[in-house]
Enzyme design. Structure first.
Site, PDB file in Angstrom:
ATOM      1  N   ASP A  97       9.013  -1.759  -3.615  1.00  0.00           N
ATOM      2  CA  ASP A  97       8.617  -3.121  -3.940  1.00  0.00           C
ATOM      3  C   ASP A  97       8.697  -3.373  -5.443  1.00  0.00           C
ATOM      4  O   ASP A  97       7.938  -2.791  -6.214  1.00  0.00           O
ATOM      5  CB  ASP A  97       7.194  -3.371  -3.441  1.00  0.00           C
ATOM      6  CG  ASP A  97       6.749  -4.816  -3.585  1.00  0.00           C
ATOM      7  OD1 ASP A  97       7.602  -5.673  -3.911  1.00  0.00           O
ATOM      8  OD2 ASP A  97       5.567  -5.088  -3.368  1.00  0.00           O
TER       9      ASP A  97
ATOM     10  N   ASP B 187      13.391 -10.019  -6.090  1.00  0.00           N
ATOM     11  CA  ASP B 187      12.314  -9.266  -5.457  1.00  0.00           C
ATOM     12  C   ASP B 187      12.786  -8.545  -4.203  1.00  0.00           C
ATOM     13  O   ASP B 187      13.205  -9.175  -3.237  1.00  0.00           O
ATOM     14  CB  ASP B 187      11.169 -10.221  -5.104  1.00  0.00           C
ATOM     15  CG  ASP B 187      10.028  -9.526  -4.389  1.00  0.00           C
ATOM     16  OD1 ASP B 187       9.647  -8.429  -4.825  1.00  0.00           O
ATOM     17  OD2 ASP B 187       9.530 -10.082  -3.398  1.00  0.00           O
TER      18      ASP B 187
END
Length: 396
Positions: A89, A268
């Site tokens: 992440d 992201d």
């Protein structure tokens, strides 16, 4: 500078969207986006929620796994190490375990006595903060890495936690009595294992789930994974995008229709889709003639409309990146993951749920990142992008 690529690390994942289908996927992505829009305070320690939860100078790489909606990698914790399957992440920075497989303390484990609480929009965790030896690969061993150990975790079925590789300041306030927790990349650099505080990410588009088709490179780039030049752009100064891996970009549909003027957003890996501010999404839907599918919640187009679909052009730092028609659709071989129909064509662009001008008007998720090599350069506060052999692929 030498370069080490570590391949064949074991992985064990399952599809997070398998039960809820695309609607669950959209829900997760949009909930995550709302946290981004609210800024980093939503990653902070929340007392009320806590009550509810009772070799030097080298580049090194580890394989990552495409599970259809997320990427995971195997991370060893302790000595001897226990392997945990963690989500990679770039939108968060804490590394933690315990969502599924329990933590096994060893001689290298140290309980700091502090609590950790992190909220992700689509889930969260609460527990104890330890330091321990973390092994990403034979040449990527970190001493005294801050590790959260969850006593409660929600929204992380089928994985053990998070490998957070976002900016370290996102950890501020997540651990009690602690100003900031260095990320795994920070510590690899500080301990002299890698030569620069940076992370390269290579993903290859795939129509098959649970295949090892990506690479993380700590401390540099893997030039075999991209074509042409690696173009860098300074991170945006516009908040809240500036709190994450934020950049400025504009988007055009075809060569003449701008659907999003230059504005700020983020890149992201933890977001699945390409999310656009409402006005840009509506312009895209109108231009493509797509309609919302009632079953999946995604835009869908006919075969004829797909034949006429034009490329999206992203202008980032004065460089134009073409996002081809094939790149804009969900892999048809994975339609069952969405709860969709076989052979149906679904678009990966979706509504961010906020208007242009919010300070975060797009999220280029991994559906986008699969087509470009991405270099997260913490040391120089910049993002690098390059085309790959898969930028123009027709795998979807």
């Amino acid at each position: 500078m030498s370069h080490i690529v570590i391949r064949g690390l074991p992985f064990a994942t399952r599809l997070r969207a398998a039960q809820g289908g695309a609607k669950e996927l959209l829900k997760r992505d949009r909930a995550r986006a709302q946290k981004f829009l609210a800024g980093k305070s939503h990653h902070a320690f929340v007392a009320a929620k806590a009550k509810r939860f009772s070799s030097t100078g080298t580049d090194s790489s580890i394989d990552v796994t495409d599970s259809g909606v997320t990427y995971t990698t195997q991370v060893g914790v302790g000595s001897p190490a226990t392997d945990y399957t963690l989500l990679i992440d770039t939108g968060s920075s804490n590394t933690w375990i315990g969502a599924d497989l329990p933590y096994e303390p060893t001689s290298t484990s140290y309980d700091t006595g502090n609590t950790i609480n992190v909220s992700y929009g689509s889930g969260g965790m609460f527990g104890e903060e330890y330091t321990d030896t973390v092994t990403l690969g034979p040449d990527l061993v970190i001493q005294n890495q801050g590790i959260g150990v969850a006593s409660y975790a929600e929204g992380f079925e089928g994985v053990d936690g998070i490998l957070g590789v976002g900016p370290a300041d996102l950890t501020q306030g997540t651990v009690s009595n602690t100003t900031e927790v260095p990320t795994v990349t920070d510590n690899l650099y500080a301990q002299g294992t890698i030569s620069s505080n940076s992370l390269g990410i290579s993903y290859e588009p795939s129509s098959t789930a649970n295949v090892s088709n990506g690479e993380l490179t700590f401390g540099g780039t893997d030039s075999t994974k991209f074509t042409g030049a690696l173009n860098t752009v300074a991170l945006t100064t516009t908040s809240p995008a500036s709190l994450y891996w934020g950049i400025d970009q504009s988007i055009s549909y075809g060569t003449s229709q701008t659907i999003l003027n230059t504005t700020s957003g983020i890149v992201d890996t933890g977001t699945t889709l390409l999310l656009l501010a409402t006005e840009a999404f509506q312009a895209y839907q109108k231009a493509t003639g797509a309609v919302e599918d009632s079953t999946t919640g995604l835009l869908t187009i006919t075969s004829q409309q797909y034949a006429e679909l034009q490329s999206l052009y992203f202008n980032i730092g004065g460089v134009t990146y073409e996002f081809t028609p094939n790149a804009q659709i969900w892999p048809r071989g994975l339609n069952s993951i969405l709860g969709g129909e076989e052979g149906q064509i679904y678009l990966i662009a979706s509504d961010l749920g906020s208007s242009v001008g919010s300070g975060l008007d797009f999220i280029n998720g991994f559906g986008w990142i699969q087509r470009y090599y991405t270099f997260f350069d913490t040391g120089n506060k910049q993002l690098g992008l390059a085309t790959t052999a898969y930028t123009d692929a027709d795998t979807n």
